[in-house]
Motif scaffolding. Structure first.
Motif, PDB file in Angstrom:
ATOM      1  N   ASP A 138      41.256  -7.669  33.849  1.00 23.61           N
ATOM      2  CA  ASP A 138      42.548  -7.126  33.237  1.00 23.61           C
ATOM      3  C   ASP A 138      43.196  -6.649  34.676  1.00 23.61           C
ATOM      4  O   ASP A 138      42.796  -5.707  35.322  1.00 23.61           O
ATOM      5  N   GLY A 160      45.553  -3.005  34.540  1.00 25.46           N
ATOM      6  CA  GLY A 160      44.942  -2.559  33.258  1.00 25.46           C
ATOM      7  C   GLY A 160      45.056  -1.063  33.119  1.00 25.46           C
ATOM      8  O   GLY A 160      44.632  -0.685  32.070  1.00 25.46           O
ATOM      9  N   GLY A 179      42.412   1.218  31.009  1.00 20.58           N
ATOM     10  CA  GLY A 179      41.315   0.106  30.657  1.00 20.58           C
ATOM     11  C   GLY A 179      41.196  -0.114  29.229  1.00 20.58           C
ATOM     12  O   GLY A 179      40.168  -0.381  28.855  1.00 20.58           O
ATOM     13  N   ASP A 184      40.325  -3.447  28.306  1.00 23.12           N
ATOM     14  CA  ASP A 184      38.866  -3.803  28.595  1.00 23.12           C
ATOM     15  C   ASP A 184      37.945  -3.415  27.223  1.00 23.12           C
ATOM     16  O   ASP A 184      37.071  -4.005  26.926  1.00 23.12           O
ATOM     17  N   THR A 226      36.758  -6.770  34.614  1.00 19.29           N
ATOM     18  CA  THR A 226      37.046  -6.210  35.720  1.00 19.29           C
ATOM     19  C   THR A 226      38.476  -5.915  35.566  1.00 19.29           C
ATOM     20  O   THR A 226      39.236  -6.508  35.119  1.00 19.29           O
ATOM     21  N   ASN A 227      38.760  -4.707  36.242  1.00 22.29           N
ATOM     22  CA  ASN A 227      40.022  -4.011  36.063  1.00 22.29           C
ATOM     23  C   ASN A 227      40.613  -3.740  37.469  1.00 22.29           C
ATOM     24  O   ASN A 227      40.124  -2.969  38.455  1.00 22.29           O
ATOM     25  N   GLU A 233      43.710  -2.463  39.474  1.00 20.42           N
ATOM     26  CA  GLU A 233      44.882  -1.618  39.285  1.00 20.42           C
ATOM     27  C   GLU A 233      45.261  -0.892  40.424  1.00 20.42           C
ATOM     28  O   GLU A 233      44.363  -0.265  41.596  1.00 20.42           O
ATOM     29  N   ALA A 240      39.692   7.033  33.309  1.00 24.09           N
ATOM     30  CA  ALA A 240      38.928   5.527  32.915  1.00 24.09           C
ATOM     31  C   ALA A 240      37.575   5.817  33.041  1.00 24.09           C
ATOM     32  O   ALA A 240      36.708   5.304  32.076  1.00 24.09           O
ATOM     33  N   VAL A 270      31.941  -2.649  33.105  1.00 27.48           N
ATOM     34  CA  VAL A 270      33.338  -2.946  33.918  1.00 27.48           C
ATOM     35  C   VAL A 270      33.228  -2.427  35.198  1.00 27.48           C
ATOM     36  O   VAL A 270      32.894  -1.286  35.814  1.00 27.48           O
ATOM     37  N   ARG A 273      35.931  -1.587  38.411  1.00 22.39           N
ATOM     38  CA  ARG A 273      37.211  -0.852  38.659  1.00 22.39           C
ATOM     39  C   ARG A 273      37.534  -1.161  39.686  1.00 22.39           C
ATOM     40  O   ARG A 273      36.933  -0.635  40.984  1.00 22.39           O
TER      41      ARG A 273
END
Ligand SMILES: C[S@@+](CC[C@H](N)C(=O)[O-])C[C@H]1O[C@@H](n2cnc3c(N)ncnc32)[C@H](O)[C@@H]1O
Length: 167
Positions: free
Chosen positions: A8, A11, A14, A17, A29-30, A32, A41, A54, A56
């Motif tokens: 993402d 994102g 999230g 996600d 995987t975010n 940002e 998040a 996840v 980040r």
């Protein structure tokens, strides 16, 4: 979506996600650009017990060496970045199966709205700008990395979504 890995890009907190993990994705995987979402998040992930699924990263995705994922999502992100070729190209290069984009339609009222927003940003001293990038440039950038345009549809008066699949 079952067992898929999701990337993402931009994102935010999230939310996408969380939805895709609930829909059967294995990991997300975010990446940002802004660090401002991290606290919220982390709270959301803890509430749902999803911290282990996840990753980040706070980074500019275009210059971040992120590995490939099955599904790559950029929801309302292309309009926040000046280099559409670089951003969509980097996303397409990381897409194993499907790339999903949502971006502003190329319509006169959308362009007018973006000009007003940018004027406001300038007046308030912000260097941030918003953009209406041509959809044809996104298709070109995705095609250059072996993706084919699948479905494309307009969501209301402002947003458009497109999906691309690996040929
Ligand atoms: C309008 S917000 C959308 C957030 C989220 N995708 C959503 O739909 O709620 C756009 C986000 O993209 C992020 N962004 C823009 N360019 C980026 C880049 N090159 N790498 C990572 N994030 C980026 C911005 O920081 C911002 O949080």
């Amino acid at each position: 979506m079952s067992g898929a890995t999701v990337l993402d890009v931009g994102g935010g907190v999230g939310a996408i996600d969380l939805e895709l993990l609930a829909a059967g994705a294995e990991r997300a995987t975010n990446v940002e650009l802004s660090g401002g979402y991290e606290e919220a998040a982390a709270e959301l992930l803890a509430e749902r017990g999803l911290q282990g699924r996840v990753d980040r990263l706070v980074a500019d995705f275009v210059s971040e060496p992120v590995e490939g994922h099955d599904v790559v999502v950029m929801h309302r992100v292309v309009c926040c970045y000046p280099d559409v070729d670089g951003l969509v190209g980097a996303a397409a290069a990381r897409t194993r199966r499907r790339l999903l984009l949502t971006y502003p339609q190329e319509r006169p009222w959308v362009r007018a709205g973006v000009r007003v927003i940018n004027l406001g940003l300038r007046l308030f001293g912000s260097s941030f700008r918003t953009y209406v990038h041509p959809a044809a440039r996104m298709v070109e950038a995705a095609s250059a990395h072996g993706l084919e345009l699948g479905e494309r549809r307009r969501d209301g008066l402002v947003w458009e979504s497109a999906s691309f699949v690996r040929a």
